[in-house]
Scaffold this active site. Structure first.
Site, short mmCIF file in Angstrom:
data_model
loop_
_atom_site.label_atom_id
_atom_site.label_comp_id
_atom_site.label_asym_id
_atom_site.label_seq_id
_atom_site.Cartn_x
_atom_site.Cartn_y
_atom_site.Cartn_z
N LYS A 96 1.26 -1.14 0.11
CA LYS A 96 -0.03 0.04 0.02
C LYS A 96 0.86 1.42 0.62
O LYS A 96 1.81 1.44 1.15
CB LYS A 96 -0.87 0.30 1.67
CG LYS A 96 -1.81 1.45 1.11
CD LYS A 96 -3.23 1.19 2.20
CE LYS A 96 -2.67 1.86 3.36
NZ LYS A 96 -2.48 2.55 4.34
N GLU A 129 -9.32 7.86 4.05
CA GLU A 129 -9.28 7.45 5.84
C GLU A 129 -9.85 9.38 5.49
O GLU A 129 -9.55 10.35 5.08
CB GLU A 129 -7.69 7.38 5.86
CG GLU A 129 -7.69 7.97 6.75
CD GLU A 129 -6.29 7.52 7.65
OE1 GLU A 129 -5.25 6.50 7.27
OE2 GLU A 129 -5.42 8.04 8.81
N GLU A 148 0.72 5.59 0.20
CA GLU A 148 -0.39 7.17 0.04
C GLU A 148 -0.15 8.22 -1.08
O GLU A 148 0.46 8.54 -1.07
CB GLU A 148 -0.33 7.58 1.87
CG GLU A 148 -0.14 6.36 2.82
CD GLU A 148 0.08 7.46 3.61
OE1 GLU A 148 0.51 8.06 4.25
OE2 GLU A 148 -0.04 6.70 5.19
N1 MHF Z 1 -3.78 4.50 17.07
C1 MHF Z 1 -4.23 4.53 14.94
N2 MHF Z 1 -5.07 4.22 14.73
C2 MHF Z 1 -5.26 5.27 13.62
O1 MHF Z 1 -6.64 5.12 13.50
C3 MHF Z 1 -4.53 5.97 12.81
C4 MHF Z 1 -2.66 5.38 13.03
N3 MHF Z 1 -2.64 5.09 15.20
N4 MHF Z 1 -1.89 6.08 13.14
C5 MHF Z 1 -1.52 6.52 11.46
C6 MHF Z 1 -3.24 6.72 11.56
C7 MHF Z 1 -3.28 8.44 11.62
N5 MHF Z 1 -4.87 8.41 11.99
C8 MHF Z 1 -5.78 9.37 12.36
C9 MHF Z 1 -5.05 9.75 14.13
C10 MHF Z 1 -5.93 10.82 14.67
C11 MHF Z 1 -7.27 11.04 14.38
C12 MHF Z 1 -8.33 11.95 15.08
O2 MHF Z 1 -7.93 12.25 16.16
N6 MHF Z 1 -8.60 13.32 13.90
C13 MHF Z 1 -8.91 14.08 14.38
C14 MHF Z 1 -8.80 15.54 14.39
C15 MHF Z 1 -7.38 16.24 15.46
C16 MHF Z 1 -7.00 17.21 14.38
O3 MHF Z 1 -7.88 18.62 14.59
O4 MHF Z 1 -5.90 17.67 14.29
C17 MHF Z 1 -10.66 14.40 14.32
O5 MHF Z 1 -11.84 14.40 14.98
O6 MHF Z 1 -10.97 13.65 13.31
C18 MHF Z 1 -7.46 10.77 13.10
C19 MHF Z 1 -7.03 9.36 12.16
C20 MHF Z 1 -5.28 7.23 11.50
N7 MHF Z 1 -3.66 6.04 11.82
C1 KIV Z 2 -5.11 3.03 9.39
C2 KIV Z 2 -4.57 2.28 8.31
C3 KIV Z 2 -5.41 2.21 7.29
C4 KIV Z 2 -3.06 2.92 7.66
O1 KIV Z 2 -3.14 3.21 7.00
C5 KIV Z 2 -2.52 2.10 8.84
O2 KIV Z 2 -2.44 1.59 10.16
O3 KIV Z 2 -1.25 2.63 9.07
#
Ligand code: MHF
Ligand code: KIV
Length: 553
Positions: free
Chosen positions: A320, A390, A322
């Site tokens: 995969k 995502e 990005e």
């Molecule tokens: N534990 C974990 N779960 C994940 O799904 C994940 C990871 N790590 N690491 C790689 C990416 C990063 N991801 C993420 C991490 C945080 C948010 C999150 O909390 N977003 C907030 C907004 C944060 C902001 O505005 O700065 C939200 O409200 O969606 C979303 C996707 C998804 N992926």
């Molecule tokens: C959140 C998933 C799709 C990913 O790319 C990861 O785990 O790194």
């Protein structure tokens, strides 16, 4: 080669105890010369093997017996025959009894006619010569990987697994075996020092592997695809045995395994190491390895090299990457042209966290949504077999999914994608401590709070060690004959180590007393059960009696 009525009777007992039909346990006297020639296995070898290895649940003894008693009806094992039940070890015990009853030279043979699966392919080894138990074990290892794979199948019915001993197995990767022996070497090569107990080998694979064809069929049928991340052997075993279609070795490993705040620091070396561990643990799922930040952006040739490593060294089925910019689309195309399946990833692309300025939801305005759609279509044209979407609003994901002819796998992208993915640690609630709550995205549903369970188990362990409750007699299994204890104590005194001699004698007496107590309790329980049940099976108490005898001071 008649083994006599006693053996026949005991074989019937084996069948009864293990829920096998009596026909499956074919005794030597019923074998035709040809089937007998095909499959002679001294039962004494089984006995030695199954008794010499104290494998909880009798997994290996079970497999040996399986091998020696022909196949079961159909490809799916009956629940009673899986290592999850106590039947296998019972079976082994009865088989052992049969062997000793009919003297150690008696042979048990397999009916050649019964030794095929419902698909007409040979189920298990039909020929087991008369090697040492270790040789026999290696032989079984060898045969295991010849188990046939069934044609692609849609519906997957997770088989019952031993709860404490999930099916440990190496990843057979049959298609690699045929296409490029080199690819499979790191995953299937038996250790040069094969351990006595092959606990990690598990039962032979019976389920068809998920392939691009399987994924395509499910997508065409409108069935949701399931994907979960895994980073090591145990998580791979868990995800795989749960029947998840696609196992993603995500670069989120940088965060959930290595403790970084972003996915940027993880290297291709680290990722291939995670991939290898996962490949050893998964036997059914389609394996996708994430190309980490920095190994594919500079040049399509770097991308190809990195992708090839993920397959060659990591044992993955696909990679995969990005992003959907023209350069990324070029990289994807180059990899696909090399013959490696590529999964795209648009919307929030965490490797661009520096440019984005955080893990923020994407495509919240129409213009941006159209850009994501364009990227998705470009990646599809480049030959991607699927796309991760995502952190985009549900309607955008629904629109993209409708317009594409490859599956979309959503994470924080609503319910209209062709499939869903979550991070292993998130869905299990591994990081339930408040400190980690802030790195667990809002879209994650916790299906368990495994972190709590781990925490309380560790605390109980700590407490038991501090209070000297653990190990106690129950977990102090190694014994010394009474005579040897006395000799040791004498020798220690001779060396002027009286205190050590005292300690030896005190501990020996304490353990012996505990064994006597345990044996008495077991006998009392058996007597009570016999009194209550009337026609109880009268479980063997030889071990308990022996223990009490040895313990007598
Ligand atoms: N534990 C974990 N779960 C994940 O799904 C994940 C990871 N790590 N690491 C790689 C990416 C990063 N991801 C993420 C991490 C945080 C948010 C999150 O909390 N977003 C907030 C907004 C944060 C902001 O505005 O700065 C939200 O409200 O969606 C979303 C996707 C998804 N992926
Ligand atoms: C959140 C998933 C799709 C990913 O790319 C990861 O785990 O790194």
């Amino acid at each position: 080669m008649s083994a006599g009525p006693k053996l026949r009777e005991l074989c019937a007992k084996v069948a009864a105890q293990s829920s096998l039909s009596a026909a499956h346990v074919a005794c030597a006297q019923t074998a035709t010369p040809s089937s007998a020639a095909l499959s002679m296995t001294p039962l004494s070898a089984i006995t030695r093997l199954s008794l010499s290895r104290r494998v909880p649940g009798g997994v290996n003894a079970w497999r040996l017996l399986h091998a020696c008693s022909g196949s079961f009806d159909g490809a799916q094992p009956s629940p009673q025959l899986s290592p999850a039940s106590s039947a296998p070890s019972d079976t082994a015990t009865v088989a052992a009894a049969a062997a000793s009853h009919s003297n150690s030279t008696s042979n048990i043979s397999i009916s050649a006619a019964s030794n095929t699966q419902s698909n007409g392919l040979p189920a298990t080894p039909t020929h087991l010569p008369n090697p040492t138990s270790q040789q026999q074990q290696q032989l079984l290892h060898h045969h295991r990987w010849k188990a046939p794979t069934l044609p692609s199948q849609h519906s997957y019915h997770p088989q019952p697994h031993h709860p404490q001993h999930p099916h440990h197995h190496q990843h057979p990767h049959p298609q690699h075996q045929h296409q490029a022996p080199l690819l499979s070497q790191p995953f299937r090569r038996p250790l040069s020092v094969q351990p006595e107990a092959a606990v990690y080998a598990g039962p032979s694979p019976r389920t068809a592997r998920v392939t691009l064809r399987t994924i395509r069929k499910k997508y065409d049928a409108g069935e949701p695809l399931t994907m979960v991340t895994a980073y090591d052997y145990p998580s791979a075993v868990h995800v795989d045995t749960a029947g998840i279609d696609i196992l993603l070795v995500g670069d989120s490993a940088a965060m959930v395994v290595h403790g970084h705040d972003t996915t940027l620091p993880i290297s291709l070396d680290d990722m291939t190491s995670h991939c290898r561990a996962v490949a050893r643990g998964a036997r059914r799922a389609f394996l996708v390895g994430d190309l980490p930040f920095g190994c594919y952006e500079t040049d399509p040739r770097d991308a190809v090299k990195s992708a090839v490593r993920m397959l060659k060294e990591g044992g993955m089925d696909a990679v995969k990457l990005e992003g959907g910019s023209p350069a990324r689309v070029e990289a994807a195309r180059a990899i696909v042209e090399t013959g490696v399946a590529v999964m795209g990833h648009v919307g929030l692309t965490p490797q661009s966290v520096s440019a984005i300025g955080g893990f923020r939801p994407q495509a919240q305005v129409a213009e941006e949504a159209l850009r994501v759609l364009d990227q998705a279509q470009a990646l599809q044209r480049a030959g991607c077999f699927a796309l991760v979407l995502e952190c985009v609003p549900g309607p955008i994901a629904a629109g993209i999914t409708r317009v594409l002819s490859i599956p979309t796998i959503g994470i924080g992208a609503g319910g209209e994608c062709s499939g869903q993915v979550l991070v292993y640690h998130d869905l299990l609630g591994m990081m339930s401590h408040p400190h980690h709550a802030k790195v667990t995205p809002k879209f994650c549903k916790q299906y368990a709070r495994v972190g709590d369970i781990i925490g309380s188990a560790l605390q109980r362990y700590r407490q038991e060690v501090e209070e000297r409750v653990f190990p106690g007699p129950q977990y102090s299994p190694y014994r010394m004959p009474e005579q040897e204890v006395r000799s040791l104590a004498e020798a220690l005194r001779g060396r002027g180590l009286g205190a050590a001699a005292e300690a030896v004698l005190e501990e020996a007496e304490k353990l012996a007393a505990a064994r006597r107590e345990a044996a008495a309790a077991k006998e009392a329980a058996a007597a009570a059960a016999a009194a209550a049940g009337g026609s109880g099976s009268g479980g063997g108490s030889g071990g308990a009696a022996g223990g009490a005898g040895r313990g007598g001071a």
